[in-house]
Design an enzyme around this catalytic site. Structure first.
Site, PDB file in Angstrom:
ATOM      1  N   MET A 156      23.439  10.082   4.608  1.00  0.00           N
ATOM      2  CA  MET A 156      23.226  11.367   5.266  1.00  0.00           C
ATOM      3  C   MET A 156      23.339  11.226   6.781  1.00  0.00           C
ATOM      4  SD  MET A 156      22.875  14.525   4.693  1.00  0.00           S
ATOM      5  CE  MET A 156      22.000  15.169   3.258  1.00  0.00           C
ATOM      6  N   LYS A 158     -17.671  -1.873   5.061  1.00  0.00           N
ATOM      7  CA  LYS A 158     -17.962  -2.871   4.031  1.00  0.00           C
ATOM      8  C   LYS A 158     -19.454  -2.950   3.710  1.00  0.00           C
ATOM      9  CE  LYS A 158     -16.778  -7.577   2.662  1.00  0.00           C
ATOM     10  NZ  LYS A 158     -16.058  -8.803   3.025  1.00  0.00           N
ATOM     11  N   PHE A 182     -11.928  -8.048  13.347  1.00  0.00           N
ATOM     12  CA  PHE A 182     -10.766  -8.451  12.550  1.00  0.00           C
ATOM     13  C   PHE A 182     -10.412  -7.365  11.534  1.00  0.00           C
ATOM     14  CE2 PHE A 182      -9.076 -10.607   8.710  1.00  0.00           C
ATOM     15  CZ  PHE A 182      -7.846 -10.962   9.258  1.00  0.00           C
ATOM     16  N   GLN A 183      -9.145  -7.017  11.495  1.00  0.00           N
ATOM     17  CA  GLN A 183      -8.615  -5.978  10.597  1.00  0.00           C
ATOM     18  C   GLN A 183      -9.324  -4.643  10.766  1.00  0.00           C
ATOM     19  OE1 GLN A 183      -8.317  -7.621   6.556  1.00  0.00           O
ATOM     20  NE2 GLN A 183      -6.219  -8.249   7.035  1.00  0.00           N
ATOM     21  N   GLU A 192       0.824  -1.214   0.000  1.00  0.00           N
ATOM     22  CA  GLU A 192       0.000   0.000   0.000  1.00  0.00           C
ATOM     23  C   GLU A 192       0.861   1.268   0.000  1.00  0.00           C
ATOM     24  OE1 GLU A 192      -0.524  -2.599   1.973  1.00  0.00           O
ATOM     25  OE2 GLU A 192      -2.616  -3.230   1.737  1.00  0.00           O
TER      26      GLU A 192
END
Lengths: 587, 204
Positions: A472, A173, A123-124, A61
């Site tokens: 750096m 959903k 869940f999630q 993602e």
């Protein structure tokens, strides 16, 4: 298989998910970057009914959100990314924060668990609107499917208007699945951007007319006003500095251009700011990397600050004349009745400064970056990660046009360059998208090599400047931490980058010395297709000029201190104290 | 260099906000992450459906508070910011004070004091009296100080609330648009918000 035409979708079959795609399509969104998962599945299912929208499946993602950023930065249009709930959504967080800092118009769509499960640690499930609240311009949870088109339209308007930024729309959903009974909406009109009041313009003109050492500073907020800014600068013959985010908003070939200011800015830009008596800034926010020690930033200057965002004016630097305006409006208004400056002494001084701050000519990252950017054509897009290679590219590349330089400025996101370059390449398949990355940052999003292959993207040219270190950080350790190189060595475990590229069917080249470099660059750039060039360089070079953190711009170290000399960082102990004092003073 | 410690001034600021989920979180999170100091915050509905009014007491130097207002104004749900230092206003605060009553002598003394402040008794206990006082900050502070020697058991303050004086009405002039309320009524307004947000604090 033929896909049913979206426009002919009977309304009775409409769902929240289909309404989402219909709305995106109505807004001219042609490409979205994303990654499916459980809570966003209805949206992915509905996608199959909307062939006019291309979905690009990335491998992470974070790749999707940076690609959407690259798309948006190159085109100025909205970038769109999609992720599922929970971990999918949280993987967007870095990109959203990046887009917030650099004002990238971005729409992030996330799935979430069904409404009745929200707040139950399902869940999630993650509270992504709560998580992204400080790093989005605005965000929504859609609780009524019928409101979806309105919310998406408003989200796109908010993302693009005023000072752009990311907006997140979280869709449970069951809202995606629900029958849609609302109305599809048209894109909302762009609100007018504020124009300056005439008396403010008169005052700015008065200040400019009295200037003996004027300087123009152009930031990322002026990327969309490059033409107007250029005309304004030329009409007044104003010496012009472009910040890291402003590179390209003024043509580098113009003799008025002084380079970039700040921590790794040019000698000319930093001294010009320090000596200026009138400093006019367009679309910039005086980041601490630009100002150095704030109380000694432009100490002699009357500051005119033009910005769309009133909150930026006077936030860091004391401002004598605030001009709340769109950059283009203000530049146009100030171009009328311009009186070109004729200041031979100031010019001579600037010319002298411009000769200073040379990079080492021995084999190293600077030489590699110089040779790569020397091949840039005006239309080419250059993206970078964050670190030494980024600062070298910013110092050495010469941009003639806006929106060709895509870098993570505010957030300083490692792993940004490659996926952003990929997104930009998809937006503009006709131009080369050149990515300069370090060996560290590239490995943060290297899996997107798969995306290059999957979509047969042929215009991404990746150059890895491999010095086996987080360069750096190493440079700071060398200068400020008595060479204690703590956890910055990658060389013992870096992959063979050419084999890595080969594993994804991407062709690769390697250069290990200056003799190899030119032919390798030629082969890499002339190859018909995307390719990866690894340039192996020594690790001891730092990036200079450098203004140590907490120091004033005029205290910059112009060129790299000789390595043979016993280590003695000039005044750094004292300067570090200054940092501490400044921090205390702020508290 | 030593200089006497200056007390940090308080500023009274009101905001009209859309009644949206998380609007309070958005605002307090903004104050928190930017390090602005809220001394009190009170929130309530207004005569307009969908619009709430908040009154903040923000402590800080003028520049800091101005920056806080500008940042606040950028939030999409914020309709208008009213900087009360720019105009005349009335402000009130309500406080409940529970005072210990040791004996009947004290009870008389306490009740006498409360009467002087026009404080109302809202609860009477055998060993405590609870008062309700309304007024500006000075009056309330004075009341609490007067009660302190008797022994304050607990207090709760609402935080200050304020309205501009006179016939100026923030909502009417800024939210009723062209005689209509449509700019706010649909929650997801199609009318462009930028630009017409609020003029009070726009010094440019």
């Amino acid at each position: 298989m033929t896909q049913p035409d979206a426009q002919q979708q009977p309304m009775q079959d409409m769902t929240g998910a289909k309404a989402l795609w219909a709305t995106l399509a109505a807004h001219g969104v042609s490409t979205v970057f994303g990654y499916p998962g459980g809570a966003i599945m209805p949206v992915y299912d509905a996608l199959t009914f909307y062939p006019e929208v291309r979905h690009v499946l990335t491998r992470h993602e974070q790749g999707a959100v940076h690609a959407a950023e690259g798309w948006a930065k190159a085109t100025g249009e909205i970038g769109v990314c999609i992720a599922t709930s929970g971990p999918g959504a949280t993987n967007l967080v870095t990109g959203l924060a990046d887009a917030m800092m650099d004002n990238v118009p971005l729409l992030a769509i996330t799935g979430n668990v069904a409404r009745h499960l929200m707040g139950t640690d399902a869940f999630q499930e993650a509270d992504i609107t709560g998580i992204t609240l400080p790093i989005t311009k605005h965000n929504y949870v859609v609780t009524d499917p019928d409101e979806l088109p309105m919310i998406v339209a408003e989200a796109i308007r908010i993302a693009r208007s005023g000072r752009p930024g990311p907006v997140l729309v979280d869709i449970p959903k069951d809202v995606q699945l629900a029958a849609f009974g609302g109305e599809l909406v048209r894109p909302q009109a762009h609100p007018e951007t504020p124009a300056p009041r005439p008396e403010v313009i008169r005052a700015a003109r008065e200040l400019l007319l009295g200037a003996k050492k004027p300087v123009l500073m152009v930031g990322g907020g002026a990327q969309g006003a490059a033409r107007e800014i250029t005309e304004f600068a030329r009409a007044w013959q104003l010496p012009t500095i472009t910040t890291l985010m402003g590179l390209g908003a003024f043509p580098a070939s113009d003799p008025l251009w002084l380079g970039m200011p700040g921590m790794h800015g040019s000698v000319a830009a930093n001294h010009a700011i320090s000596q200026a008596d009138v400093l006019i800034g367009f679309g910039l926010r005086f980041d601490d990397r630009v100002t150095g020690r704030v109380k000694d930033f432009a100490p002699q200057a009357q500051v005119i600050h033009v910005d769309l965002d009133a909150a930026e004016i006077g936030k860091i630097v004391r401002t004598h004349l605030p001009v709340r305006s769109d950059a283009a409006h203000a530049a146009r208004a100030l171009t009328e009745d311009a009186v070109p400056f004729d200041l031979p002494e100031w010019r001579a001084q600037l010319a002298e400064w411009r000769t200073r701050g040379e990079h080492p000519t021995t084999w190293g990252a600077a030489q590699a970056v110089r040779q790569v950017v020397a091949r840039l054509r005006p239309d080419d897009i250059l993206t970078t990660d964050v670190g030494q290679h980024q600062m070298l590219a910013a110092q050495l590349a010469r941009f003639e046009k806006p929106r060709r330089w895509l870098t993570s400025g505010g957030l300083g996101t490692m792993g940004f360059g490659f996926p952003a370059g990929l997104g930009a390449a998809m937006a503009e398949p006709g131009v080369r998208s050149i990515v300069i990355a370090g060996d560290g940052g590239f490995q943060m999003t290297a899996q997107e090599l798969a995306t290059l292959t999957k979509y047969d993207i042929r215009n991404v040219k990746i150059c890895i400047i491999n010095n086996s270190y987080l360069g750096m950080v190493r440079q700071w350790q060398e200068l400020f931490h008595e060479k204690r190189y703590s956890e910055v060595y990658l060389g013992d475990s870096n992959p063979d980058f050419l084999k890595l590229a080969d594993a994804y069917n991407i062709k690769g080249w390697r250069a290990e010395n200056s003799g190899d470099l030119e032919s390798a660059i030629d082969a890499w750039l002339s190859h018909d297709g995307s390719g990866l060039l690894e340039v192996v360089v020594p690790n001891e070079h730092g990036v200079f000029p450098m203004v140590p953190a907490g120091a004033a711009l005029y205290e910059m170290i112009e060129t790299e201190p000789l390595k043979t000399a016993p280590h003695k960082a000039p005044d750094l102990g004292e300067k570090m104290n200054v940092v501490a004092e400044e921090q205390e003073a702020r508290q | 260099m030593t200089s006497p410690v200056q007390p940090v001034p308080d500023h009274l600021v009101s905001a009209l906000v859309r009644d949206e989920p998380r609007v309070l979180t958005r605002i307090t999170s903004l104050f928190g992450r930017r390090g602005y100091n809220i001394k009190s915050l009170s929130v309530g509905t207004t005569e307009m459906p969908g619009v709430s009014r908040m009154t903040f007491v923000v402590s800080g130097e003028r520049g800091v508070v101005e920056q806080a207002m500008k940042q606040l104004d950028k939030l999409h749900d914020v309709v208008k910011i009213i900087d009360h230092s720019l105009e005349k206003y009335v402000d009130r605060e309500l406080v409940l004070v529970k005072v210990r009553v040791e004996n009947s002598e004290r009870r008389i003394e306490i009740r006498q004091m409360a009467e002087d402040f026009r404080a109302r008794i809202v609860d009477v206990g055998r060993h405590a009296l609870t008062f309700e006082v309304t007024g500006d900050e000075g009056k309330i502070t004075a009341f609490i100080e007067q009660m302190r020697p008797f022994g304050i058991l607990e207090t709760m303050r609402t935080g200050r609330i304020a309205l501009t004086r006179g016939s100026n009405a923030d909502i009417a002039s800024h939210i009723y648009h062209d005689g209509q309320t449509e700019t706010l009524e649909p929650v997801y307004s199609s009318a462009p918000r930028e630009g017409k947000a609020r003029e009070v604090n726009n010094l440019f």
